[in-house]
Design a protein around this motif. Structure first.
Motif, PDB file in Angstrom:
ATOM      1  N   ILE A 213       0.847  -1.189   0.000  1.00 27.67           N
ATOM      2  CA  ILE A 213       0.000   0.000   0.000  1.00 27.67           C
ATOM      3  C   ILE A 213       0.886   1.245   0.000  1.00 27.67           C
ATOM      4  O   ILE A 213       1.727   1.416   0.884  1.00 27.67           O
ATOM      5  CB  ILE A 213      -0.948  -0.006   1.209  1.00 27.67           C
ATOM      6  N   ARG A 214       0.682   2.110  -0.985  1.00 27.08           N
ATOM      7  CA  ARG A 214       1.529   3.301  -1.138  1.00 27.08           C
ATOM      8  C   ARG A 214       0.990   4.485  -0.337  1.00 27.08           C
ATOM      9  O   ARG A 214       1.755   5.255   0.242  1.00 27.08           O
ATOM     10  CB  ARG A 214       1.601   3.664  -2.628  1.00 27.08           C
ATOM     11  N   ILE A 215      -0.333   4.656  -0.338  1.00 30.45           N
ATOM     12  CA  ILE A 215      -0.953   5.798   0.336  1.00 30.45           C
ATOM     13  C   ILE A 215      -2.089   5.304   1.217  1.00 30.45           C
ATOM     14  O   ILE A 215      -2.919   4.501   0.790  1.00 30.45           O
ATOM     15  CB  ILE A 215      -1.500   6.822  -0.685  1.00 30.45           C
ATOM     16  N   VAL A 216      -2.131   5.795   2.461  1.00 32.18           N
ATOM     17  CA  VAL A 216      -3.224   5.486   3.394  1.00 32.18           C
ATOM     18  C   VAL A 216      -3.996   6.773   3.648  1.00 32.18           C
ATOM     19  O   VAL A 216      -3.427   7.770   4.080  1.00 32.18           O
ATOM     20  CB  VAL A 216      -2.682   4.917   4.722  1.00 32.18           C
ATOM     21  N   ASN A 217      -5.301   6.755   3.362  1.00 31.86           N
ATOM     22  CA  ASN A 217      -6.125   7.961   3.464  1.00 31.86           C
ATOM     23  C   ASN A 217      -7.360   7.692   4.319  1.00 31.86           C
ATOM     24  O   ASN A 217      -8.443   7.439   3.804  1.00 31.86           O
ATOM     25  CB  ASN A 217      -6.546   8.419   2.066  1.00 31.86           C
ATOM     26  N   PRO A 218      -7.204   7.729   5.652  1.00 35.76           N
ATOM     27  CA  PRO A 218      -8.368   7.519   6.515  1.00 35.76           C
ATOM     28  C   PRO A 218      -9.211   8.781   6.616  1.00 35.76           C
ATOM     29  O   PRO A 218      -8.677   9.896   6.617  1.00 35.76           O
ATOM     30  CB  PRO A 218      -7.728   7.175   7.867  1.00 35.76           C
ATOM     31  N   ASN A 219     -10.522   8.608   6.698  1.00 31.71           N
ATOM     32  CA  ASN A 219     -11.419   9.749   6.825  1.00 31.71           C
ATOM     33  C   ASN A 219     -12.179   9.644   8.146  1.00 31.71           C
ATOM     34  O   ASN A 219     -12.873   8.667   8.392  1.00 31.71           O
ATOM     35  CB  ASN A 219     -12.422   9.767   5.657  1.00 31.71           C
ATOM     36  N   GLU A 220     -12.010  10.661   9.002  1.00 28.00           N
ATOM     37  CA  GLU A 220     -12.722  10.714  10.288  1.00 28.00           C
ATOM     38  C   GLU A 220     -12.605   9.398  11.046  1.00 28.00           C
ATOM     39  O   GLU A 220     -13.595   8.792  11.451  1.00 28.00           O
ATOM     40  CB  GLU A 220     -14.189  11.095  10.074  1.00 28.00           C
ATOM     41  N   SER A 221     -11.360   8.951  11.261  1.00 25.69           N
ATOM     42  CA  SER A 221     -11.141   7.638  11.858  1.00 25.69           C
ATOM     43  C   SER A 221     -11.299   7.602  13.370  1.00 25.69           C
ATOM     44  O   SER A 221     -11.477   6.524  13.946  1.00 25.69           O
ATOM     45  CB  SER A 221      -9.748   7.130  11.476  1.00 25.69           C
ATOM     46  N   GLY A 222     -11.217   8.753  14.039  1.00 24.17           N
ATOM     47  CA  GLY A 222     -11.514   8.827  15.471  1.00 24.17           C
ATOM     48  C   GLY A 222     -10.632   7.943  16.337  1.00 24.17           C
ATOM     49  O   GLY A 222      -9.488   7.642  16.014  1.00 24.17           O
ATOM     50  N   ALA A 223     -11.191   7.509  17.474  1.00 27.02           N
ATOM     51  CA  ALA A 223     -10.448   6.669  18.413  1.00 27.02           C
ATOM     52  C   ALA A 223     -10.123   5.337  17.771  1.00 27.02           C
ATOM     53  O   ALA A 223     -10.932   4.750  17.066  1.00 27.02           O
ATOM     54  CB  ALA A 223     -11.268   6.444  19.677  1.00 27.02           C
ATOM     55  N   GLY A 224      -8.918   4.859  18.015  1.00 24.87           N
ATOM     56  CA  GLY A 224      -8.476   3.654  17.356  1.00 24.87           C
ATOM     57  C   GLY A 224      -8.023   3.915  15.943  1.00 24.87           C
ATOM     58  O   GLY A 224      -7.690   2.995  15.206  1.00 24.87           O
ATOM     59  N   GLY A 225      -8.015   5.197  15.559  1.00 24.41           N
ATOM     60  CA  GLY A 225      -7.558   5.615  14.244  1.00 24.41           C
ATOM     61  C   GLY A 225      -6.534   6.718  14.403  1.00 24.41           C
ATOM     62  O   GLY A 225      -5.550   6.571  15.116  1.00 24.41           O
ATOM     63  N   CYS A 226      -6.787   7.865  13.757  1.00 29.67           N
ATOM     64  CA  CYS A 226      -5.867   8.997  13.868  1.00 29.67           C
ATOM     65  C   CYS A 226      -6.025   9.754  15.181  1.00 29.67           C
ATOM     66  O   CYS A 226      -5.163  10.557  15.545  1.00 29.67           O
ATOM     67  CB  CYS A 226      -6.074   9.960  12.701  1.00 29.67           C
ATOM     68  N   GLY A 227      -7.137   9.533  15.877  1.00 27.63           N
ATOM     69  CA  GLY A 227      -7.326  10.179  17.176  1.00 27.63           C
ATOM     70  C   GLY A 227      -6.283   9.698  18.174  1.00 27.63           C
ATOM     71  O   GLY A 227      -5.884   8.540  18.159  1.00 27.63           O
ATOM     72  N   CYS A 228      -5.843  10.582  19.036  1.00 30.68           N
ATOM     73  CA  CYS A 228      -4.773  10.268  19.982  1.00 30.68           C
ATOM     74  C   CYS A 228      -5.367  10.019  21.370  1.00 30.68           C
ATOM     75  O   CYS A 228      -5.943  10.918  21.989  1.00 30.68           O
ATOM     76  CB  CYS A 228      -3.773  11.419  20.045  1.00 30.68           C
TER      77      CYS A 228
END
Length: 264
Positions: free
Chosen positions: A219-234
C-alpha cells in the motif's frame, strides 16, 4: 465541483486539551536502543507490527491457503468489472464481491484506490472525483468478511467460520480483506499500476485502513477519513471543542469504543 465544496472553514475549535502522556518514540527499539541507521528499521518495524496488532486488535487472520477470482460481470466495453474473490482455506473457503471502476480514456496504467465501505458508500461525486483524474477504484463490502452489527458480540461473519480459532476483532478482519483485494489486483489482467495503490475508508473504515497500511507494505498511500479513536485520534490527548458551528463535544476515547463497539 471545486475544493471549497469539500472544505468547511473552522470545522472544529479547540477549547481545552490534556496531554496525559508523551507519545512513545517509534525510533527506540524494545531493548532501549535508538534506531539511527535505516538498515535497522526493518527489525523495528516488525516490533511495532507485532505490538500494535496484538495489543490493540487482538491478532491477525493468517495468510490464506489460496485465492481465486470468479468473473461475475466483465465485458470488453464496460468500465465496471465485478468479480467474486474466493479465499481462506480449502476446507472452508469464504468469498466476497469486488467491483473495479476503470477511469475513462486512460493511456497506460492507472493508480487505484481500494475502499471497503461498499456497505454504506453512496455520496454523489465520490467516485467521479477520482475517475475524472485518471484514478480507478476497487470497491468491496468489508461486512461480507466480518459483520458490523452493534447488537452482536465479536466473532460473527464468514471469516470466523473459515478460521474458528480466530481471536481478533472485526477491524483486523477487515484490514485482512484489503490485503486480499490487493492479492486479486495483482492477479487480474487490468492496466493497474501496482506501485500506486491507495486505501481509504470512513470512520471505522478509516480505522481499518490505518491497520491495513501498517501491515501491508504494498500500500503506497493510506487515506483515513474521520477515523476517530483507534484511528488517527490520539488516546493520550483528550480534547474538548466546538464543531459544526456551535455543538460542543469531546474526542473519542478507548472506553467509548469498548462500550459501544466491543467487537471491533
Amino acid at each position: 465541483m471545486t475544493e471549497k465544496d469539500f472544505v468547511t472553514p473552522e470545522l472544529v475549535k479547540w477549547k481545552e486539551y490534556t496531554l496525559l502522556e508523551k507519545l512513545p518514540d517509534p525510533f527506540v527499539a524494545e531493548d532501549g536502543r535508538r534506531i539511527t541507521d535505516p538498515a535497522e528499521w526493518e527489525n523495528r518495524r516488525k516490533e511495532i507490527k507485532a505490538g500494535v496488532c496484538t495489543l490493540l486488535y487482538g491478532d491477525r487472520p493468517p495468510q490464506p491457503e489460496f485465492l481465486e477470482i470468479e468473473p461475475l460481470c466483465d465485458y470488453y466495453y464496460s468500465s465496471t468489472k465485478v468479480y467474486r474473490i474466493i479465499t481462506g482455506t480449502r476446507a472452508k473457503p469464504l468469498s466476497f464481491r469486488l467491483k473495479i471502476l476503470l477511469p475513462p480514456n486512460t493511456q497506460g496504467k492507472f493508480p487505484i484506490i481500494v475502499n471497503g465501505d461498499d456497505c454504506f458508500l453512496r455520496q454523489d461525486g465520490f467516485f467521479e472525483a477520482a475517475l475524472s483524474r485518471g484514478i480507478g477504484w476497487a470497491v468491496f463490502d468489508r461486512t461480507e468478511i466480518a459483520h458490523d452489527v452493534q447488537s452482536e458480540a465479536r466473532g460473527h461473519g464468514a471469516i470466523y467460520e473459515t478460521y474458528p480459532e480466530l481471536d481478533c476483532g472485526a477491524l483486523s478482519c477487515w484490514a485482512w480483506g484489503y490485503s486480499r483485494v490487493i492479492d486479486a489486483l495483482e492477479k487480474l489482467d487490468l492496466p493497474i499500476d501496482l506501485g500506486w495503490i491507495a486505501v481509504t475508508g470512513h470512520s471505522r473504515g478509516g480505522k481499518t485502513v490505518l491497520l491495513a497500511g501498517a501491515m501491508d507494505e504494498r500500500i503506497r498511500i493510506v487515506n483515513p477519513n474521520e477515523s476517530g479513536a483507534g484511528g488517527c485520534g490520539c488516546y493520550r490527548l483528550p480534547v474538548q471543542g466546538v464543531y459544526n458551528g456551535g455543538t460542543e463535544g469531546r474526542t473519542e476515547q478507548i472506553r467509548d469504543s469498548i462500550e459501544a463497539f466491543p467487537y471491533w
